[in-house]
Design a protein around this motif. Structure first.
Motif, PDB file in Angstrom:
ATOM      1  N   LEU A  38      -0.855   0.175  14.619  1.00 14.99           N
ATOM      2  CA  LEU A  38      -1.591   1.169  14.122  1.00 14.99           C
ATOM      3  C   LEU A  38      -3.210   0.661  13.957  1.00 14.99           C
ATOM      4  N   SER A  39      -2.973  -0.785  14.680  1.00 13.47           N
ATOM      5  CA  SER A  39      -4.316  -1.185  14.403  1.00 13.47           C
ATOM      6  C   SER A  39      -4.679  -1.688  16.297  1.00 13.47           C
ATOM      7  N   PRO A  40      -6.048  -2.072  16.712  1.00  9.90           N
ATOM      8  CA  PRO A  40      -6.171  -2.935  17.506  1.00  9.90           C
ATOM      9  C   PRO A  40      -6.228  -4.481  17.255  1.00  9.90           C
ATOM     10  N   SER A  41      -5.266  -4.837  15.808  1.00  5.35           N
ATOM     11  CA  SER A  41      -5.329  -5.885  15.675  1.00  5.35           C
ATOM     12  C   SER A  41      -4.503  -6.397  16.251  1.00  5.35           C
ATOM     13  N   PRO A  42      -4.122  -8.059  17.486  1.00  5.55           N
ATOM     14  CA  PRO A  42      -2.694  -8.245  18.201  1.00  5.55           C
ATOM     15  C   PRO A  42      -1.561  -8.635  17.153  1.00  5.55           C
ATOM     16  N   PHE A  43      -2.345  -9.143  16.114  1.00  6.34           N
ATOM     17  CA  PHE A  43      -1.400  -9.984  14.636  1.00  6.34           C
ATOM     18  C   PHE A  43      -1.086  -8.594  14.431  1.00  6.34           C
ATOM     19  N   MET A  44      -1.417  -7.642  13.967  1.00  5.86           N
ATOM     20  CA  MET A  44      -1.011  -6.549  12.690  1.00  5.86           C
ATOM     21  C   MET A  44      -0.064  -5.874  13.781  1.00  5.86           C
ATOM     22  N   ASN A  45      -0.243  -6.110  14.216  1.00 10.43           N
ATOM     23  CA  ASN A  45       0.277  -4.835  15.833  1.00 10.43           C
ATOM     24  C   ASN A  45       1.750  -5.899  16.447  1.00 10.43           C
ATOM     25  N   TRP A  46       2.537  -7.083  15.548  1.00 10.91           N
ATOM     26  CA  TRP A  46       3.816  -7.701  15.657  1.00 10.91           C
ATOM     27  C   TRP A  46       4.128  -7.813  14.558  1.00 10.91           C
ATOM     28  N   LEU A  47       2.979  -7.957  13.268  1.00  5.13           N
ATOM     29  CA  LEU A  47       4.110  -7.681  11.921  1.00  5.13           C
ATOM     30  C   LEU A  47       4.537  -6.479  12.226  1.00  5.13           C
ATOM     31  N   LYS A  48       4.210  -5.474  12.819  1.00  7.29           N
ATOM     32  CA  LYS A  48       4.555  -3.613  13.450  1.00  7.29           C
ATOM     33  C   LYS A  48       4.574  -3.139  11.566  1.00  7.29           C
ATOM     34  N   PRO A  49       4.006  -2.989  11.021  1.00  5.02           N
ATOM     35  CA  PRO A  49       4.125  -2.340   9.416  1.00  5.02           C
ATOM     36  C   PRO A  49       4.155  -1.201  10.030  1.00  5.02           C
ATOM     37  N   VAL A  50       5.017   0.063   9.341  1.00  3.28           N
ATOM     38  CA  VAL A  50       4.687   1.182   8.982  1.00  3.28           C
ATOM     39  C   VAL A  50       3.916   1.871   7.544  1.00  3.28           C
ATOM     40  N   ALA A  51       3.187   2.585   7.965  1.00  2.99           N
ATOM     41  CA  ALA A  51       2.303   3.114   7.079  1.00  2.99           C
ATOM     42  C   ALA A  51       2.488   3.863   5.707  1.00  2.99           C
ATOM     43  N   VAL A  52       3.007   3.600   4.452  1.00  3.59           N
ATOM     44  CA  VAL A  52       3.805   4.202   3.843  1.00  3.59           C
ATOM     45  C   VAL A  52       2.637   5.225   3.196  1.00  3.59           C
ATOM     46  N   ALA A  53       1.681   4.415   2.371  1.00  2.00           N
ATOM     47  CA  ALA A  53       0.680   5.367   1.948  1.00  2.00           C
ATOM     48  C   ALA A  53      -0.879   4.860   2.098  1.00  2.00           C
ATOM     49  N   ALA A  54      -1.574   5.763   2.000  1.00  2.00           N
ATOM     50  CA  ALA A  54      -2.998   5.472   2.245  1.00  2.00           C
ATOM     51  C   ALA A  54      -3.569   6.041   1.013  1.00  2.00           C
ATOM     52  N   GLU A  55      -4.963   4.850   0.602  1.00  2.00           N
ATOM     53  CA  GLU A  55      -6.090   5.843  -0.448  1.00  2.00           C
ATOM     54  C   GLU A  55      -7.379   5.272  -0.425  1.00  2.00           C
ATOM     55  N   TYR A  56      -8.260   5.754  -0.942  1.00  2.00           N
ATOM     56  CA  TYR A  56      -8.692   4.608  -1.031  1.00  2.00           C
ATOM     57  C   TYR A  56      -8.833   3.963  -1.972  1.00  2.00           C
ATOM     58  N   GLY A  57      -8.743   2.742  -1.506  1.00  2.00           N
ATOM     59  CA  GLY A  57      -8.659   1.151  -1.730  1.00  2.00           C
ATOM     60  C   GLY A  57      -7.595   0.479  -2.169  1.00  2.00           C
ATOM     61  N   SER A  58      -6.465   1.235  -1.210  1.00  2.00           N
ATOM     62  CA  SER A  58      -5.088   0.921  -1.580  1.00  2.00           C
ATOM     63  C   SER A  58      -4.692   1.264  -0.608  1.00  2.00           C
ATOM     64  N   LEU A  59      -3.605   0.624  -0.474  1.00  2.00           N
ATOM     65  CA  LEU A  59      -2.367   0.828   1.003  1.00  2.00           C
ATOM     66  C   LEU A  59      -1.435   0.375   0.487  1.00  2.00           C
ATOM     67  N   THR A  60       0.545   0.782   1.051  1.00  2.00           N
ATOM     68  CA  THR A  60       1.131   0.356   1.546  1.00  2.00           C
ATOM     69  C   THR A  60       1.163   0.423   2.496  1.00  2.00           C
ATOM     70  N   PHE A  61       2.387  -0.548   3.212  1.00  2.00           N
ATOM     71  CA  PHE A  61       2.710  -0.374   4.585  1.00  2.00           C
ATOM     72  C   PHE A  61       4.508  -1.163   4.008  1.00  2.00           C
ATOM     73  N   GLU A  62       5.334  -0.729   5.026  1.00  2.00           N
ATOM     74  CA  GLU A  62       6.788  -1.058   4.881  1.00  2.00           C
ATOM     75  C   GLU A  62       6.692  -2.135   6.250  1.00  2.00           C
ATOM     76  N   TYR A  63       7.597  -3.422   5.895  1.00  2.00           N
ATOM     77  CA  TYR A  63       8.266  -4.465   7.065  1.00  2.00           C
ATOM     78  C   TYR A  63       9.675  -4.400   7.186  1.00  2.00           C
TER      79      TYR A  63
END
Length: 145
Positions: A22-47
């Motif tokens: 999801l990201s150019p961030s190596p740490f975020m990619n290590w966490l391996k999130p799955v996007a669930v929802a994205a709105e202005y000012g709010s995100l939900t990711f699953e791990y």
């Protein structure tokens, strides 16, 4: 009322339900999130909790919880598409319950106050299968020039 959006929110929405980077961030990619929802000012990711995310007792490591929170909060501020970057200046985490290897957890953020130089964000991490709150956090992120 029309929902506020931008190119980053639309890109995140295109990743909903997909596994991958999801990201150019190596740490975020290590966490391996799955996007669930994205709105202005709010995100939900699953791990999914993997072995390397656990402590010696087999629970999700508190430092990894804090890392998940800090990472998704940063992504939330990034998704606001500000012209300058923002960095975390404080992070307060309350831990309520454990998660174990193989558990699926969800982190949801919410921008509380969007100022010009400081943005306050809250995050909750839930264990949806048991409807249990694992952790709750608050952070201020500051604009840097």
């Amino acid at each position: 009322m029309q929902e506020k959006t931008n190119r980053i929110i639309e890109e995140l929405k295109s990743f909903i339900g997909q596994k991958g980077k999801l990201s150019p961030s190596p740490f975020m990619n290590w966490l391996k999130p799955v996007a669930v929802a994205a709105e202005y000012g709010s995100l939900t990711f699953e791990y999914v909790i993997r072995k390397e995310m656990t402590n010696p007792m087999g629970n999700l490591h508190g430092g990894v919880i804090a890392g998940i929170i800090d990472d998704i909060m940063g992504a939330t501020v990034y998704s606001l598409e500000k012209s300058d970057p923002f960095v975390t200046v404080n992070l307060s985490v309350d831990y309520f319950a454990p998660a174990r290897l193989g558990d699926v957890i969800q982190a949801t953020t919410r921008v509380v106050k969007e100022g010009k130089n400081v943005i306050n964000v809250e995050c909750e991490i839930w264990f949806p299968a048991k409807k249990r709150l694992l952790a709750k956090a608050s952070s201020n992120l500051m604009r840097i020039k």
